[in-house]
Design a protein around this motif. Structure first.
Motif, PDB file in Angstrom:
ATOM      1  N   SER A  78      48.452 106.630  60.255  1.00 19.92           N
ATOM      2  CA  SER A  78      49.004 106.000  61.452  1.00 19.92           C
ATOM      3  C   SER A  78      49.063 104.481  61.307  1.00 19.92           C
ATOM      4  CB  SER A  78      48.164 106.370  62.681  1.00 19.92           C
ATOM      5  OG  SER A  78      46.816 105.947  62.505  1.00 19.92           O
ATOM      6  N   PHE A  79      48.572 103.945  60.199  1.00 20.25           N
ATOM      7  CA  PHE A  79      48.662 102.510  59.942  1.00 20.25           C
ATOM      8  C   PHE A  79      50.098 102.028  60.130  1.00 20.25           C
ATOM      9  CE2 PHE A  79      49.707  99.144  56.887  1.00 20.25           C
ATOM     10  CZ  PHE A  79      48.911  98.126  57.394  1.00 20.25           C
ATOM     11  N   HIS A  80      51.060 102.802  59.660  1.00 22.30           N
ATOM     12  CA  HIS A  80      52.473 102.415  59.746  1.00 22.30           C
ATOM     13  C   HIS A  80      52.936 102.307  61.201  1.00 22.30           C
ATOM     14  CE1 HIS A  80      52.501 102.898  55.458  1.00 22.30           C
ATOM     15  NE2 HIS A  80      51.932 104.068  55.634  1.00 22.30           N
ATOM     16  N   ARG A  81      52.425 103.183  62.052  1.00 18.34           N
ATOM     17  CA  ARG A  81      52.728 103.132  63.486  1.00 18.34           C
ATOM     18  C   ARG A  81      52.145 101.856  64.110  1.00 18.34           C
ATOM     19  NH1 ARG A  81      50.148 107.982  66.356  1.00 18.34           N
ATOM     20  NH2 ARG A  81      48.443 106.542  66.672  1.00 18.34           N
ATOM     21  N   TYR A  82      50.933 101.481  63.682  1.00 17.59           N
ATOM     22  CA  TYR A  82      50.286 100.266  64.195  1.00 17.59           C
ATOM     23  C   TYR A  82      51.061  99.024  63.764  1.00 17.59           C
ATOM     24  CZ  TYR A  82      46.093 102.381  66.204  1.00 17.59           C
ATOM     25  OH  TYR A  82      45.233 103.078  66.999  1.00 17.59           O
ATOM     26  N   GLN A 106      54.324  98.932  63.036  1.00 22.86           N
ATOM     27  CA  GLN A 106      55.591  98.969  63.782  1.00 22.86           C
ATOM     28  C   GLN A 106      55.405  98.486  65.223  1.00 22.86           C
ATOM     29  OE1 GLN A 106      57.359 102.909  64.000  1.00 22.86           O
ATOM     30  NE2 GLN A 106      59.368 102.005  63.614  1.00 22.86           N
ATOM     31  N   ALA A 107      54.258  98.791  65.809  1.00 22.25           N
ATOM     32  CA  ALA A 107      53.979  98.373  67.188  1.00 22.25           C
ATOM     33  C   ALA A 107      53.486  96.925  67.272  1.00 22.25           C
ATOM     34  CB  ALA A 107      52.945  99.307  67.811  1.00 22.25           C
ATOM     35  N   GLY A 108      53.313  96.274  66.117  1.00 24.04           N
ATOM     36  CA  GLY A 108      52.843  94.886  66.096  1.00 24.04           C
ATOM     37  C   GLY A 108      51.347  94.739  66.297  1.00 24.04           C
ATOM     38  N   LEU A 109      50.601  95.824  66.159  1.00 25.47           N
ATOM     39  CA  LEU A 109      49.149  95.784  66.353  1.00 25.47           C
ATOM     40  C   LEU A 109      48.402  95.337  65.098  1.00 25.47           C
ATOM     41  CD1 LEU A 109      48.820  99.115  68.359  1.00 25.47           C
ATOM     42  CD2 LEU A 109      48.781  96.773  69.263  1.00 25.47           C
ATOM     43  N   LEU A 110      49.003  95.564  63.934  1.00 23.76           N
ATOM     44  CA  LEU A 110      48.418  95.145  62.662  1.00 23.76           C
ATOM     45  C   LEU A 110      49.518  94.563  61.786  1.00 23.76           C
ATOM     46  CD1 LEU A 110      46.116  98.202  61.753  1.00 23.76           C
ATOM     47  CD2 LEU A 110      45.359  95.923  62.455  1.00 23.76           C
TER      48      LEU A 110
END
Length: 176
Positions: free
Chosen positions: A149-153, A155-159
């Motif tokens: 889920s790193f990729h989702r984070y 994409q969401a600008g969280l990481l």
């Protein structure tokens, strides 16, 4: 059957670790399609939110939040593990103990769960999940592991995309 003492807090967020019975196998990444299908099937009937997840060859880590009036994470994991196992050919080694109970030999029977206590605990477990492929030497950069889920984070600008791309000793120093 053993009755395990478990926290049954409805609506809580949990960190889980599930392992294959044979840790030398790579089934979870080789058949990630079947694992995803099992997750989708179960989540349609028993929804929960997957806050973070990483699939490694022989185990997975997930951070999940249950609906407000629901504490039954064990049902979800049992159904996910069963669905994945039933979709596989029956060619795994099965111990005599499992054979006598009519069980498959795909997953370890138990799993690890930890109820998340606060925002700091949540953040540390998200970081642990996302760093895990690098910790196990599968990749040098967290962004290179596709089953996370790193990729989702990102994409969401969280990481940032280069998160944990530097010195591995800095991250390991915080692990117990």
């Amino acid at each position: 059957m053993t009755a395990y003492r478990r926290d049954r807090t409805p609506g809580a967020t949990w960190f889980f670790t599930l392992n294959l019975a044979d840790r030398s196998q790579r089934l979870l990444v080789e058949r990630v399609d079947l694992l995803r299908a099992s997750f989708r099937h179960v989540m349609l009937r028993h929804p929960w939110h997957i806050d973070a997840i990483v699939i490694l060859p022989d185990h997975l880590h997930a951070l999940c939040t249950l609906p407000a009036n629901d504490a039954n994470f064990s049902l979800r994991w049992r159904l996910i593990k069963t669905g994945f196992s039933r979709a596989l050919p029956r060619d795994e080694r099965i111990s005599p103990s499992r054979q006598s109970k009519g069980e498959r030999g795909v997953w370890q029977r138990r799993y690890w769960e930890h109820r998340i206590r606060d925002e700091d605990d949540f953040r540390r477990h998200v970081d642990y999940i996302h760093h895990n492929p690098r910790k196990h030497g599968h990749v040098q950069c967290v962004a290179d592991w596709p089953w996370s889920s790193f990729h989702r984070y990102v994409q969401a600008g969280l990481l940032p995309a280069d998160w944990a791309g530097g010195d591995i000793s800095l991250l390991q120093a915080g692990e117990s």
